[in-house]
Design an enzyme around this catalytic site. Structure first.
Site, PDB file in Angstrom:
ATOM      1  N   THR A 170      76.184  41.116  20.252  1.00 54.11           N
ATOM      2  CA  THR A 170      77.101  40.403  21.398  1.00 54.11           C
ATOM      3  C   THR A 170      76.141  39.112  22.025  1.00 54.11           C
ATOM      4  O   THR A 170      75.748  38.632  21.498  1.00 54.11           O
ATOM      5  CB  THR A 170      77.370  41.161  22.439  1.00 54.11           C
ATOM      6  OG1 THR A 170      76.619  41.918  23.342  1.00 54.11           O
ATOM      7  CG2 THR A 170      78.363  42.534  21.861  1.00 54.11           C
TER       8      THR A 170
ATOM      9  N   GLU B  45      74.115  45.359  22.031  1.00 54.35           N
ATOM     10  CA  GLU B  45      74.917  44.977  23.282  1.00 54.35           C
ATOM     11  C   GLU B  45      74.143  43.749  24.138  1.00 54.35           C
ATOM     12  O   GLU B  45      73.107  43.505  23.816  1.00 54.35           O
ATOM     13  CB  GLU B  45      75.292  46.127  24.176  1.00 54.35           C
ATOM     14  CG  GLU B  45      76.913  46.263  23.861  1.00 54.35           C
ATOM     15  CD  GLU B  45      77.695  45.130  24.858  1.00 54.35           C
ATOM     16  OE1 GLU B  45      77.174  44.143  25.216  1.00 54.35           O
ATOM     17  OE2 GLU B  45      78.826  45.566  24.947  1.00 54.35           O
ATOM     18  N   HIS B  46      74.957  43.224  25.398  1.00 52.16           N
ATOM     19  CA  HIS B  46      74.123  42.092  25.793  1.00 52.16           C
ATOM     20  C   HIS B  46      72.824  42.154  26.476  1.00 52.16           C
ATOM     21  O   HIS B  46      72.265  43.483  26.743  1.00 52.16           O
ATOM     22  CB  HIS B  46      75.107  41.960  27.185  1.00 52.16           C
ATOM     23  CG  HIS B  46      74.991  42.956  28.021  1.00 52.16           C
ATOM     24  ND1 HIS B  46      74.454  43.119  29.091  1.00 52.16           N
ATOM     25  CD2 HIS B  46      75.945  44.053  28.104  1.00 52.16           C
ATOM     26  CE1 HIS B  46      74.495  44.159  29.869  1.00 52.16           C
ATOM     27  NE2 HIS B  46      75.600  44.793  29.286  1.00 52.16           N
ATOM     28  N   ASP B  47      72.195  41.148  26.479  1.00 47.05           N
ATOM     29  CA  ASP B  47      70.649  41.068  27.307  1.00 47.05           C
ATOM     30  C   ASP B  47      69.789  42.021  26.634  1.00 47.05           C
ATOM     31  O   ASP B  47      68.675  42.123  27.535  1.00 47.05           O
ATOM     32  CB  ASP B  47      71.021  41.442  28.970  1.00 47.05           C
ATOM     33  CG  ASP B  47      71.774  40.507  29.418  1.00 47.05           C
ATOM     34  OD1 ASP B  47      71.621  39.356  29.438  1.00 47.05           O
ATOM     35  OD2 ASP B  47      72.999  40.749  30.000  1.00 47.05           O
TER      36      ASP B  47
END
Ligand code: UDP
Length: 218
Positions: free
Chosen positions: A121, A139-141
């Site tokens: 992402t 997923e993010h970050d």
């Protein structure tokens, strides 16, 4: 002279990634041969319709540029072979399947293999020679180091830091961290298949189970 592409490793990982490599050249409209390199071969052979040869024989092939994807799940071997390729000034090749999804601000280092149905992402940094096998997501970050390996179906949620050489087993689930306190998987840690990781994992240990606990060496 031509360009030559190679998948290093003709065992399970390599034979599963060769179709992804073919798909990638077709997507980019590059007409070039892809060979297997495998040092277990004493003489050239054919594997799944591709020439297969050991590294010494591969080096002898005349080509203007050579690109190699190291398709071996063991991250230590990937590092050793990446160093050998660098010394020989042969470029690492990255491949991804047509249906891999990468969203915003994703940086992936050289030599990555993103298998079918992988999703990366947004706002994610990944190091060298990353392997994300079938149906894994990031997923993010997240921040992922060098030579990290995801077996199929890894669920890596947001704000997780994974250090170099960690190996995440099939179907493992890693709990999300927070921006100020990411969940950290330490260098060289091994996450067993199906593990549910709810807290930081120290470097070098193996964790298994739900919730994941350190597997003590006997
Ligand atoms: N291999 C190689 N050079 C090396 C180390 C390994 O060509 O320096 C090859 C080895 O001969 C084998 C493959 O890499 O064919 C690794 O296969 P394995 O089944 O151990 O792993 P996987 O394909 O699951 O990553």
């Amino acid at each position: 002279m031509t360009e030559l592409y190679a998948i290093y490793g003709a065992s399970g990982c390599g034979r599963s990634l060769m179709p992804v490599a073919r798909e990638q050249l077709a997507r980019l409209k590059i007409k070039a041969e892809i060979v297997f390199i495998d040092d277990g071969l004493k003489a050239p052979a054919m594997v799944n319709g591709h020439r297969a040869l050991n590294y010494d024989d591969f080096k002898q092939i005349a080509a203007e540029n050579k690109f190699v994807l190291i398709a071996i799940a063991n991250g230590k071997i990937r590092e050793m072979l990446a160093n050998k390729l660098e010394q020989d000034q042969i470029a690492l090749w990255s491949i991804k399947a047509n249906n891999t999804v990468t969203m915003d601000d994703v940086s992936v280092g050289a030599g990555a293999a993103l298998s079918p149905f992988v999703i990366i992402t947004s706002n994610i940094k990944i190091g060298k020679c990353f392997h994300a096998n079938l149906y894994s997501y990031v997923e993010h970050d997240c921040v992922i180091g060098d030579y990290v390996t995801f077996a199929p179906g890894v669920k890596c949620n947001g704000n997780i830091h994974i250090e170099d050489h960690a190996y995440i087993g099939t179907g493992a689930v890693i709990k999300q961290g927070t921006p100020d306190k990411p969940l950290v998987i330490g260098k060289g840690a091994v996450i067993g298949m199906g593990a549910v990781v709810t807290k930081n994992v120290p470097a070098g240990v193996t964790v298994v189970g739900n919730p994941a606990r350190i597997l003590e060496k006997k």
